[in-house]
Motif scaffolding. Structure first.
Motif, PDB file in Angstrom:
ATOM      1  N   TYR A 197      -1.132 -12.126  -1.503  1.00 22.66           N
ATOM      2  CA  TYR A 197      -0.212 -11.310  -0.697  1.00 22.66           C
ATOM      3  C   TYR A 197       0.929 -10.806  -1.574  1.00 22.66           C
ATOM      4  O   TYR A 197       1.365  -9.666  -1.463  1.00 22.66           O
ATOM      5  CB  TYR A 197       0.366 -12.138   0.449  1.00 22.66           C
ATOM      6  N   VAL A 200      -0.148  -7.968  -4.065  1.00 20.59           N
ATOM      7  CA  VAL A 200      -0.399  -6.726  -3.328  1.00 20.59           C
ATOM      8  C   VAL A 200       0.934  -6.155  -2.828  1.00 20.59           C
ATOM      9  O   VAL A 200       1.146  -4.944  -2.834  1.00 20.59           O
ATOM     10  CB  VAL A 200      -1.403  -6.955  -2.176  1.00 20.59           C
ATOM     11  N   ILE A 215      -4.260   2.135  -6.659  1.00 20.23           N
ATOM     12  CA  ILE A 215      -5.332   2.127  -5.657  1.00 20.23           C
ATOM     13  C   ILE A 215      -6.591   2.768  -6.228  1.00 20.23           C
ATOM     14  O   ILE A 215      -7.696   2.248  -6.102  1.00 20.23           O
ATOM     15  CB  ILE A 215      -4.848   2.812  -4.375  1.00 20.23           C
ATOM     16  N   SER A 218      -8.323   0.439  -8.908  1.00 23.40           N
ATOM     17  CA  SER A 218      -8.187  -0.973  -8.527  1.00 23.40           C
ATOM     18  C   SER A 218      -9.403  -1.822  -8.838  1.00 23.40           C
ATOM     19  O   SER A 218      -9.410  -3.013  -8.572  1.00 23.40           O
ATOM     20  CB  SER A 218      -7.920  -1.061  -7.034  1.00 23.40           C
ATOM     21  N   THR A 226      -6.726  -7.902  -2.934  1.00 24.92           N
ATOM     22  CA  THR A 226      -6.451  -7.187  -1.685  1.00 24.92           C
ATOM     23  C   THR A 226      -7.358  -7.676  -0.563  1.00 24.92           C
ATOM     24  O   THR A 226      -6.977  -7.638   0.587  1.00 24.92           O
ATOM     25  CB  THR A 226      -6.614  -5.652  -1.824  1.00 24.92           C
ATOM     26  N   ALA A 229      -5.640 -10.609   0.703  1.00 26.39           N
ATOM     27  CA  ALA A 229      -4.390 -10.202   1.339  1.00 26.39           C
ATOM     28  C   ALA A 229      -4.616  -9.275   2.530  1.00 26.39           C
ATOM     29  O   ALA A 229      -3.689  -8.668   3.032  1.00 26.39           O
ATOM     30  CB  ALA A 229      -3.478  -9.539   0.315  1.00 26.39           C
ATOM     31  N   ALA A 230      -5.856  -9.160   2.987  1.00 27.36           N
ATOM     32  CA  ALA A 230      -6.130  -8.347   4.175  1.00 27.36           C
ATOM     33  C   ALA A 230      -6.379  -9.245   5.378  1.00 27.36           C
ATOM     34  O   ALA A 230      -6.707  -8.777   6.448  1.00 27.36           O
ATOM     35  CB  ALA A 230      -7.336  -7.449   3.925  1.00 27.36           C
ATOM     36  N   PRO A 233      -2.321 -11.295   9.571  1.00 28.79           N
ATOM     37  CA  PRO A 233      -0.917 -11.614   9.265  1.00 28.79           C
ATOM     38  C   PRO A 233      -0.335 -12.739  10.124  1.00 28.79           C
ATOM     39  O   PRO A 233       0.424 -13.575   9.620  1.00 28.79           O
ATOM     40  CB  PRO A 233      -0.171 -10.308   9.561  1.00 28.79           C
ATOM     41  N   ARG A 237       1.080 -16.145   8.686  1.00 33.87           N
ATOM     42  CA  ARG A 237       2.479 -16.501   8.933  1.00 33.87           C
ATOM     43  C   ARG A 237       2.533 -17.945   9.435  1.00 33.87           C
ATOM     44  O   ARG A 237       3.290 -18.776   8.926  1.00 33.87           O
ATOM     45  CB  ARG A 237       3.056 -15.549   9.985  1.00 33.87           C
TER      46      ARG A 237
ATOM     47  N   GLU B 274       5.387 -12.283   8.166  1.00 37.58           N
ATOM     48  CA  GLU B 274       4.463 -11.433   8.914  1.00 37.58           C
ATOM     49  C   GLU B 274       4.568  -9.976   8.467  1.00 37.58           C
ATOM     50  O   GLU B 274       3.554  -9.281   8.340  1.00 37.58           O
ATOM     51  CB  GLU B 274       4.736 -11.545  10.419  1.00 37.58           C
ATOM     52  N   LEU B 276       5.419  -8.806   5.464  1.00 40.61           N
ATOM     53  CA  LEU B 276       4.719  -8.627   4.185  1.00 40.61           C
ATOM     54  C   LEU B 276       3.211  -8.655   4.384  1.00 40.61           C
ATOM     55  O   LEU B 276       2.485  -7.800   3.858  1.00 40.61           O
ATOM     56  CB  LEU B 276       5.117  -9.725   3.185  1.00 40.61           C
ATOM     57  N   PHE B 277       2.730  -9.620   5.162  1.00 46.14           N
ATOM     58  CA  PHE B 277       1.286  -9.794   5.332  1.00 46.14           C
ATOM     59  C   PHE B 277       0.668  -8.604   6.073  1.00 46.14           C
ATOM     60  O   PHE B 277      -0.537  -8.362   5.965  1.00 46.14           O
ATOM     61  CB  PHE B 277       0.970 -11.091   6.087  1.00 46.14           C
ATOM     62  N   THR B 278       1.473  -7.886   6.825  1.00 44.35           N
ATOM     63  CA  THR B 278       0.979  -6.698   7.522  1.00 44.35           C
ATOM     64  C   THR B 278       0.943  -5.510   6.559  1.00 44.35           C
ATOM     65  O   THR B 278      -0.010  -4.737   6.536  1.00 44.35           O
ATOM     66  CB  THR B 278       1.897  -6.374   8.717  1.00 44.35           C
ATOM     67  N   ARG B 279       1.989  -5.404   5.754  1.00 42.37           N
ATOM     68  CA  ARG B 279       2.112  -4.288   4.822  1.00 42.37           C
ATOM     69  C   ARG B 279       0.954  -4.286   3.818  1.00 42.37           C
ATOM     70  O   ARG B 279       0.434  -3.233   3.444  1.00 42.37           O
ATOM     71  CB  ARG B 279       3.443  -4.433   4.075  1.00 42.37           C
ATOM     72  N   THR B 280       0.550  -5.462   3.384  1.00 47.74           N
ATOM     73  CA  THR B 280      -0.478  -5.555   2.350  1.00 47.74           C
ATOM     74  C   THR B 280      -1.859  -5.118   2.851  1.00 47.74           C
ATOM     75  O   THR B 280      -2.695  -4.694   2.060  1.00 47.74           O
ATOM     76  CB  THR B 280      -0.573  -6.999   1.819  1.00 47.74           C
ATOM     77  N   ARG B 281      -2.089  -5.221   4.158  1.00 47.21           N
ATOM     78  CA  ARG B 281      -3.389  -4.784   4.704  1.00 47.21           C
ATOM     79  C   ARG B 281      -3.635  -3.309   4.426  1.00 47.21           C
ATOM     80  O   ARG B 281      -4.769  -2.888   4.214  1.00 47.21           O
ATOM     81  CB  ARG B 281      -3.414  -4.965   6.223  1.00 47.21           C
ATOM     82  N   VAL B 283      -2.775  -1.532   1.927  1.00 52.39           N
ATOM     83  CA  VAL B 283      -3.207  -1.281   0.550  1.00 52.39           C
ATOM     84  C   VAL B 283      -4.723  -1.449   0.454  1.00 52.39           C
ATOM     85  O   VAL B 283      -5.417  -0.644  -0.147  1.00 52.39           O
ATOM     86  CB  VAL B 283      -2.481  -2.219  -0.441  1.00 52.39           C
ATOM     87  N   ARG B 284      -5.247  -2.500   1.086  1.00 59.45           N
ATOM     88  CA  ARG B 284      -6.700  -2.697   1.044  1.00 59.45           C
ATOM     89  C   ARG B 284      -7.431  -1.544   1.722  1.00 59.45           C
ATOM     90  O   ARG B 284      -8.438  -1.058   1.213  1.00 59.45           O
ATOM     91  CB  ARG B 284      -7.111  -4.001   1.719  1.00 59.45           C
ATOM     92  N   SER B 286      -6.557   1.484   1.910  1.00 60.78           N
ATOM     93  CA  SER B 286      -6.561   2.634   0.998  1.00 60.78           C
ATOM     94  C   SER B 286      -7.626   2.481  -0.079  1.00 60.78           C
ATOM     95  O   SER B 286      -8.263   3.448  -0.479  1.00 60.78           O
ATOM     96  CB  SER B 286      -5.215   2.786   0.293  1.00 60.78           C
ATOM     97  N   ILE B 287      -7.809   1.266  -0.558  1.00 62.16           N
ATOM     98  CA  ILE B 287      -8.793   1.049  -1.634  1.00 62.16           C
ATOM     99  C   ILE B 287     -10.208   1.269  -1.116  1.00 62.16           C
ATOM    100  O   ILE B 287     -11.045   1.862  -1.792  1.00 62.16           O
ATOM    101  CB  ILE B 287      -8.620  -0.369  -2.223  1.00 62.16           C
TER     102      ILE B 287
END
Ligand SMILES: NC(=O)c1ccc[n+]([C@@H]2O[C@H](COP(=O)([O-])OP(=O)(O)OC[C@H]3O[C@@H](n4cnc5c(N)ncnc54)[C@H](OP(=O)(O)O)[C@@H]3O)[C@@H](O)[C@H]2O)c1
Ligand SMILES: NC(=O)c1ccc[n+]([C@@H]2O[C@H](COP(=O)([O-])OP(=O)(O)OC[C@H]3O[C@@H](n4cnc5c(N)ncnc54)[C@H](OP(=O)(O)O)[C@@H]3O)[C@@H](O)[C@H]2O)c1
Lengths: 304, 304
Positions: A197, A200, A215, A218, A226, A229-230, A233, A237, B274, B276-281, B283-284, B286-287
């Protein structure tokens, strides 16, 4: 030992709950499967997927008459769920869960367990980064471990019956102390997730142009992070809120080691780098030998 | 543009070299493929795998008469290799490589390139954790990027010809500055590898009993790190010895962010975790959208 429950109640029907429903049905482990969840959308999805026999938004209704109840919501919801279901739990029933932390679960749930109910916390070490009822599949637990952390007073026959249930779904079952579980999981799962996490997140904070390139390019290393980290959340948490001490302890060791490695990079200490990079290969070989991983390159990811 | 070389010389025939040999032959990109490596065992393995048309332990012999020469050894070996092959390089030939760092390669190789030879550093962003001639496969570069970092003086037609060669093997080609390449790769590849090596090293240092359990229960998170940390030690030693500044810069950012995250765990800041863990999703997502990854759960790892 063949095992069969009259009524299995699942409170929470996401990735894990739905995988249990599918595996239990396929193996004929319960006459009736009752499903409960928080939102009506999720309940409808579960119904359309035909995951069970009875569907309700009221967890107390789901657990009434059940001889096996499994909590499969994020751990942070357990206390409220327990308050709702405790009066409806049947004496003699087994109450278990699938939460990724165990000491905190004992602390929160145990005081609310009615006399005569066998409370046996559990954690299947299986999952993917997807969530919700449609993410489940019956094979999720096959050849994976399921850890049970029964307290010292718990009825041995009940533990054996729950273990047989997990074995029938394909798992290998191991029993251990809740604190020990939390320490082992901190290093095998919680700290790796925190680190993934974090990296990313570092990328998500880069300026837009660089981020797009990261991206785009990657493929080597980063995209594996990633995936980790997907994961959900809210679930994660709750993991970090409830396994703080073990996570901070293992993160401390990780950071100490990283300082040494950072220094080796800074001073250009080739032999130290090569020595570490060689040592770590052996760990992977052990994991493949232990049947916990595929040896296929790139995990067998499709290369077209 | 169809592209064809008279003679392709590969110096180094590990994972990357053998994949180039297989892909170039399948696509008919060279009349003759000459293979050179350091050890006779490896040369014999390449011969048994029928990877080329000519085999030699003398890199100068391999490159003689070649119009395309690709260095595919660890970066640390380039200087010695260049000293050996420079006198045998043909004027008009393209000299390229596949090393994971680029600024250092320019620094080491460029001064040794004879007049009239087109030096165009390259890096295919493709690989697995396996090494050696038997690890290669013709599809390795399909739908992956290949980055070229030609200097400002280099002949445009030569760059286009090399780009066509990589495109014919299935790659998408991108041209950029060597420093920029090294910064992007530090975050997408080098720091992730460093972190993965580090966490696997932390586990390797645990007392034996705990370590066995970590291996046993590695299914969730940790085993992905072990895959990354199973890559070739010498190659990665050379990466960190030769891309030090960019790695330390990105590692610094990573550590800053990790301090913030560590504090959020310590004080139990649920909303920050929560968020951060949401934001990182994203990025995945997008990849996956960028076609650099499969959306299949667990990378499509077999679940039986
Ligand atoms: N994912 C994994 O890899 C994994 C592996 C092992 C163990 N676990 C554990 O399994 C449990 C469930 O994880 P999952 O991946 O199956 O999650 P998921 O797919 O996100 O599903 C969560 C389920 O819990 C319900 N829920 C969420 N918040 C709730 C609340 N406040 N009150 C009542 N119900 C609530 C959801 O209901 P609605 O959709 O109706 O809101 C949904 O049915 C967690 O305790 C986790 O620690 C997960
Ligand atoms: N692996 C990846 O994922 C990946 C991805 C992109 C780029 N690269 C780059 O590709 C290059 C090769 O990597 P690889 O994975 O193909 O490595 P590999 O499978 O380990 O093969 C290395 C090759 O280089 C030769 N070699 C090693 N040390 C040498 C030395 N001191 N002098 C001469 N030859 C030497 C080896 O010869 P012997 O066996 O005969 O000793 C072997 O033929 C590296 O520069 C790396 O940075 C790797």
């Amino acid at each position: 030992m063949t095992v069969k429950f009259r009524k299995l109640a699942l409170v929470g029907i996401g990735l894990i709950g739905s995988s249990i429903a599918l595996a239990a049905r396929r193996q004929g482990l319960a006459d009736v499967i009752a499903i409960s969840t928080r939102r009506s959308d999720t309940l409808e999805e579960a119904r359309e997927l035909n995951l069970g026999d009875a569907y309700t938004l009221d967890p107390a209704e789901a657990v009434r008459g059940a001889d096996l109840v499994i909590l499969a919501t994020p751990v942070g919801a357990y206390e409220a769920v327990m308050k709702a279901i405790a009066p409806a739990l049947e004496p003699g029933a087994i109450l278990s869960d699938v939460g990724s932390v165990k000491r905190h679960v004992v602390k929160v749930v145990e005081p609310l367990v009615p006399e005569g109910v066998h409370f046996i916390p559990g954690h299947p070490l299986a999952g993917t980064e997807h969530s919700g009822p449609s993410a489940g599949f019956a094979e999720l637990f096959a050849n994976r471990w399921c850890v049970l952390t029964p307290g010292p007073q718990v009825d041995k026959a009940a533990v054996e019956k729950l273990a047989a249930f997990w074995r029938a779904m394909g798992s290998n079952v191991e029993t251990m102390d809740a604190d020990h579980h939390d320490m082992v999981l901190a290093i095998t799962s919680h700290v790796p997730h925190l680190v993934a996490y974090n990296i990313v997140g570092t990328v998500a904070d880069l300026e837009q142009a660089t981020q797009s390139e990261v991206i785009k390019f990657s493929a080597s290393g980063f995209r594996d992070f990633t995936r980790i980290a997907a994961s959900d959340p809210v679930m994660w948490r709750d993991v970090f809120l409830t396994n703080r001490d073990a996570v901070l302890e293992m993160l401390g060791r990780f950071l100490e080691d990283l300082s040494v490695l950072q220094r080796a990079v800074r001073v250009g200490d080739g032999p130290a780098l090569e020595e570490l990079f060689t040592r770590t290969r052996a760990v992977r070989r052990s994991i493949i030998d232990a049947g916990q991983e595929t040896a296929a390159p790139d995990f067998g990811r499709p290369h077209e």
